[in-house]
Structures are given as structure tokens and as C-alpha cells.
Scaffold this motif. Sequence first.
Motif, short mmCIF file in Angstrom:
data_model
loop_
_atom_site.label_atom_id
_atom_site.label_comp_id
_atom_site.label_asym_id
_atom_site.label_seq_id
_atom_site.Cartn_x
_atom_site.Cartn_y
_atom_site.Cartn_z
N ASN A 175 11.84 9.81 -20.22
CA ASN A 175 11.42 8.42 -20.31
C ASN A 175 11.49 7.96 -21.76
O ASN A 175 10.93 8.59 -22.66
N ALA A 176 12.18 6.86 -22.00
CA ALA A 176 12.39 6.36 -23.35
C ALA A 176 11.06 5.96 -23.98
O ALA A 176 10.23 5.30 -23.37
N GLY A 177 10.87 6.38 -25.23
CA GLY A 177 9.70 5.95 -25.98
C GLY A 177 8.43 6.72 -25.69
O GLY A 177 7.38 6.43 -26.27
N ILE A 178 8.46 7.68 -24.78
CA ILE A 178 7.28 8.47 -24.45
C ILE A 178 7.46 9.88 -24.99
O ILE A 178 8.39 10.59 -24.62
N ALA A 179 6.55 10.29 -25.86
CA ALA A 179 6.64 11.63 -26.43
C ALA A 179 6.46 12.69 -25.35
O ALA A 179 5.73 12.48 -24.38
N ARG A 192 -0.37 9.10 -21.67
CA ARG A 192 -1.66 8.42 -21.68
C ARG A 192 -1.63 7.18 -22.58
O ARG A 192 -2.06 6.10 -22.19
N ALA A 193 -1.08 7.34 -23.78
CA ALA A 193 -1.00 6.21 -24.71
C ALA A 193 -0.10 5.11 -24.16
O ALA A 193 -0.40 3.92 -24.30
N PHE A 194 0.99 5.51 -23.50
CA PHE A 194 1.90 4.52 -22.92
C PHE A 194 1.21 3.71 -21.82
O PHE A 194 1.30 2.47 -21.78
N VAL A 195 0.51 4.39 -20.93
CA VAL A 195 -0.17 3.71 -19.83
C VAL A 195 -1.26 2.79 -20.37
O VAL A 195 -1.44 1.65 -19.90
N GLN A 196 -2.02 3.25 -21.36
CA GLN A 196 -3.06 2.42 -21.95
C GLN A 196 -2.46 1.16 -22.57
O GLN A 196 -3.05 0.07 -22.49
N LYS A 197 -1.28 1.32 -23.18
CA LYS A 197 -0.60 0.16 -23.76
C LYS A 197 -0.17 -0.81 -22.68
O LYS A 197 -0.33 -2.04 -22.82
N VAL A 198 0.39 -0.29 -21.57
CA VAL A 198 0.82 -1.15 -20.47
C VAL A 198 -0.36 -1.90 -19.88
O VAL A 198 -0.28 -3.11 -19.61
N GLU A 227 -1.60 -4.76 -22.01
CA GLU A 227 -0.75 -5.94 -22.17
C GLU A 227 -1.27 -7.14 -21.40
O GLU A 227 -0.91 -8.29 -21.71
N GLN A 228 -2.16 -6.93 -20.42
CA GLN A 228 -2.69 -8.08 -19.67
C GLN A 228 -3.62 -8.94 -20.53
O GLN A 228 -3.87 -10.10 -20.20
N ASP A 229 -4.09 -8.33 -21.64
CA ASP A 229 -4.96 -9.09 -22.53
C ASP A 229 -4.20 -9.74 -23.67
O ASP A 229 -4.79 -10.42 -24.50
N GLY A 230 -2.89 -9.44 -23.72
CA GLY A 230 -2.09 -9.94 -24.82
C GLY A 230 -1.72 -11.41 -24.68
O GLY A 230 -1.90 -12.04 -23.66
#
Length: 223
Positions: A12-16, A211-217, A220-223
Motif C-alpha cells: 500500500n502506497a504511503g504506509i510504512a 494505525r497512523a494511516f487509519v487515524q489520518k483517514v 479527515e472528517q474534521d478537516g
Amino acid sequence: MTDTPHTPAAPNAGIARRGILFVISSPSGAGKTTLTRRLLKADDEVEVSVSYTTRPPRPGETDGKDYSFVGISTFERMRDEGAFLESAKVFGHYYGTPRAPVIDAIEAGRDVIFDIDWQGAQQLAERARGDLVTVFILPPSRAALEDRLRRRAQDSEEVVRKRMAQADAEMSHYAEYGYVIVNDDLSRAERQLHHILGAERLKRTRQTGLRAFVQKVIGEQDG
């Protein structure tokens, strides 16, 4: 890299993620070396583990690329110092996987291929089971295996007989591997190997940045 039916799925791109210790084993002549080379050519996120060995180079082999060729005393000193992840004696010669470059690679998210036997696979399982994916390559028949060994024209008749005698013992360890491929068609076996690598890359436990990716996704609803 763009995925095709003949290359493994990219992570997956961008996910460590953490890399894979990808072990491919087989009796001599069953195709593991050819399949390993094809996988390396098809996928630039895979590298090969260059083993140390005490056997002399074969024609066309390059020190540091195919193997690191050393004397017995040097090999034994490195083994005693804990420099190898695994080591074994095969047909009178020692082989060993260097620890430091392999650990560095998987911690950086790169996959490392091992062309080793069942003894080496057992040792890796003891030391790095969570990072390990094992594949055993079987020949379609014993006759086909013997024919491949003779057509290689690299070994003497005596060596061929020894390798055939050893093949039965090696194949009896197939059940210790996570995946088994019957190499009756090289292109099909290559595709099957690609599918295994692609699926293993997407395991949740290997995607350390998930975990960090999911938290970011979710955020995004608050962005």
C-alpha cells in the motif's frame, strides 16, 4: 512500479511496513534459483540475501554478488561470533546468512529473498518467525529432477548421484513450509510465487504504519 499479472502486488502506497524474510527452498535442480532470479528481475522492492560459503566459485559466479566466498577458518570465526542468522553444511561446504544486512533491510521495509535449504529455514524460524514466509518448490517427478540436473552440465556424475540421493530427504520436509509449489511449468510457478509475495505484503501485522494511516483517514472528517 506498475503491477502486471506477472509481478507481485506492490505494498500500500504511503504506509510504512516491515519487510519479509522470503525463503525459497527445493532440492537442487527443482528451480528455486531460476525462480529467485526471475522474482528479483520483476520486482525492485526485493533484494537477495548474499550468503557466505566455503565452496569454490562456479564458472560465472562473482564474489560478493552470488556468494561471499571465504575460507573455513573465517567462516567458523564468523559463526562463533554470531554473525549469521542461519548456517548449515551442505555437500561438504558451509553456507551462512549474514545477520546485519538482513535485519537492516527488513526494518527499512525491504523484502529479502533466501535461497536456502530446510535446515536454514528451521533456524530462521527460531530467530525471526514473525518476519518469515517460506515456500518449498517441488519437481513434477523424480525423473524430471534428475534430467534437470544432468542438463545443467555443471556437476560430475558422482555429484549428480549424491544430489539425487539427498533429494528424497529434502522433499520430506515440505510440510514445514507455509506454501508449496509444484514446478511443472516455470511461468506458472513464477506467477504463483508472485501471488504469495503480494498477499504477504498486505498482511495487517506487517503494515506498521497502518494505525497512523487509519487515524489520518478518520480525522479527515474534521478537516
